[in-house]
Design a protein around this motif. Structure first.
Motif, PDB file in Angstrom:
ATOM      1  N   HIS A   1      52.434 -32.850   6.797  1.00  9.48           N
ATOM      2  CA  HIS A   1      53.636 -31.159   6.872  1.00  9.48           C
ATOM      3  C   HIS A   1      53.838 -31.042   8.102  1.00  9.48           C
ATOM      4  O   HIS A   1      54.932 -30.794   8.652  1.00  9.48           O
ATOM      5  CB  HIS A   1      52.784 -30.215   6.333  1.00  9.48           C
ATOM      6  CG  HIS A   1      52.528 -30.171   4.009  1.00  9.48           C
ATOM      7  ND1 HIS A   1      53.159 -30.121   3.936  1.00  9.48           N
ATOM      8  CD2 HIS A   1      51.576 -30.878   4.177  1.00  9.48           C
ATOM      9  CE1 HIS A   1      53.531 -29.602   2.241  1.00  9.48           C
ATOM     10  NE2 HIS A   1      51.836 -30.840   2.085  1.00  9.48           N
TER      11      HIS A   1
ATOM     12  N   HIS B   1      57.001 -29.195   7.690  1.00  8.55           N
ATOM     13  CA  HIS B   1      58.077 -28.975   6.796  1.00  8.55           C
ATOM     14  C   HIS B   1      57.113 -30.644   5.163  1.00  8.55           C
ATOM     15  O   HIS B   1      55.586 -30.606   6.076  1.00  8.55           O
ATOM     16  CB  HIS B   1      59.104 -29.875   6.768  1.00  8.55           C
ATOM     17  CG  HIS B   1      59.488 -31.445   6.775  1.00  8.55           C
ATOM     18  ND1 HIS B   1      58.865 -32.337   7.862  1.00  8.55           N
ATOM     19  CD2 HIS B   1      60.345 -32.705   6.232  1.00  8.55           C
ATOM     20  CE1 HIS B   1      58.663 -34.012   8.191  1.00  8.55           C
ATOM     21  NE2 HIS B   1      59.958 -33.416   6.616  1.00  8.55           N
ATOM     22  N   THR B   2      57.171 -30.215   4.440  1.00  3.96           N
ATOM     23  CA  THR B   2      56.363 -31.396   2.792  1.00  3.96           C
ATOM     24  C   THR B   2      57.820 -32.739   3.095  1.00  3.96           C
ATOM     25  O   THR B   2      58.398 -33.344   2.467  1.00  3.96           O
ATOM     26  CB  THR B   2      56.855 -30.441   2.057  1.00  3.96           C
ATOM     27  OG1 THR B   2      56.379 -29.325   2.227  1.00  3.96           O
ATOM     28  CG2 THR B   2      56.055 -31.381   0.893  1.00  3.96           C
TER      29      THR B   2
ATOM     30  N   ASP C   1      54.627 -24.687   4.107  1.00  2.00           N
ATOM     31  CA  ASP C   1      54.734 -25.169   5.115  1.00  2.00           C
ATOM     32  C   ASP C   1      54.918 -23.566   5.882  1.00  2.00           C
ATOM     33  O   ASP C   1      54.895 -23.458   6.563  1.00  2.00           O
ATOM     34  CB  ASP C   1      56.052 -25.456   4.708  1.00  2.00           C
ATOM     35  CG  ASP C   1      56.121 -26.847   4.119  1.00  2.00           C
ATOM     36  OD1 ASP C   1      55.585 -27.758   4.557  1.00  2.00           O
ATOM     37  OD2 ASP C   1      56.616 -27.445   3.635  1.00  2.00           O
TER      38      ASP C   1
END
Length: 230
Positions: A60, A75-76, A86
């Motif tokens: 992440h 972000h994933t 997140d």
């Protein structure tokens, strides 16, 4: 197994959550800067952020360090999207930095942004392998604002490359243009600066998603935001 914090969110939901924390949503990633006076302080900021994220930060949180700032991104990665986890990490990191008198910022003289390279092609499947070979770019999950055949820098430094389908050859413009993704509040200033530098606004029909501009010789670039894409 999918957890509640893994759920993808709308762009509006993400922006509403992170803007007060001085993070900005840009091309499927939330980004902030931490301004610092030295490289040592930039490394300290990253260390604090990584510690605050803990094991949840794996996949992440990423960071970039210069002598004047630390750039943090969330972000994933496996989803190519910003999720509830997140957003939680953004809050945790911001609070941890603030506790050490370090501030997240998104509106200084060098605001967060992302550059994309768009390549127009008649046969995307034919030209894409060339661009992947010459750049060494890789296939990874893409943000929703990029098509699924986009390519990304495995080091996370260069601009994403994506391909735009052409229906017929054209000679009146270049086949390659830049997309410059900025926070929405910076879009108009960037457009005004481009026009003042001799550019032309060609098309604002898709605004605020993007504006198409051209330099004095007709080469094009787009100023893009997340707005208008949900």
């Amino acid at each position: 197994m999918t957890h509640a914090g893994d759920a993808a969110l709308t762009r509006g939901q993400v922006s509403e959550a992170v803007d007060p924390l001085e993070w900005r949503l840009i091309l499927g990633v939330v980004i902030t800067h931490v301004l610092v006076p030295s490289l040592d302080e930039a490394l300290r900021a990253v260390t604090i952020a990584v510690s605050a994220a803990g094991t949840d930060g794996t996949g992440h949180l990423t960071a970039e360090v210069t002598s004047g700032r630390a750039v943090l991104r969330l972000h994933t990665a496996a989803r190519g999207a910003v999720t509830g986890l997140d957003l939680s990490l953004a809050r945790r990191v911001t609070e941890a930095l603030a506790a050490e008198s370090l501030t997240t910022v998104a509106g200084d003289a060098v605001p967060p942004q992302t550059i994309e390279i768009a390549i127009d092609a008649l046969d995307i499947a034919r030209v894409r392998p060339f661009w992947q070979a010459v750049t060494g770019y890789v296939d990874e999950p893409q943000p929703a604002d990029l098509p699924p055949d986009a390519l990304v820098d495995p080091l996370g430094r260069g601009p994403a490359i994506w391909f735009q389908q052409m229906d017929e050859p054209r000679t009146q413009r270049n086949n390659i243009h830049l997309d410059v993704d900025v926070p929405p509040e910076h879009a108009q200033a960037r457009i005004d600066a481009a026009l003042a530098a001799g550019g032309t606004l060609l098309d604002a029909g898709a605004a605020p998603s993007f504006w198409v501009l051209a330099d004095p010789e007709g080469s094009e670039a787009c100023i893009c935001t997340w707005q208008g894409r949900d």
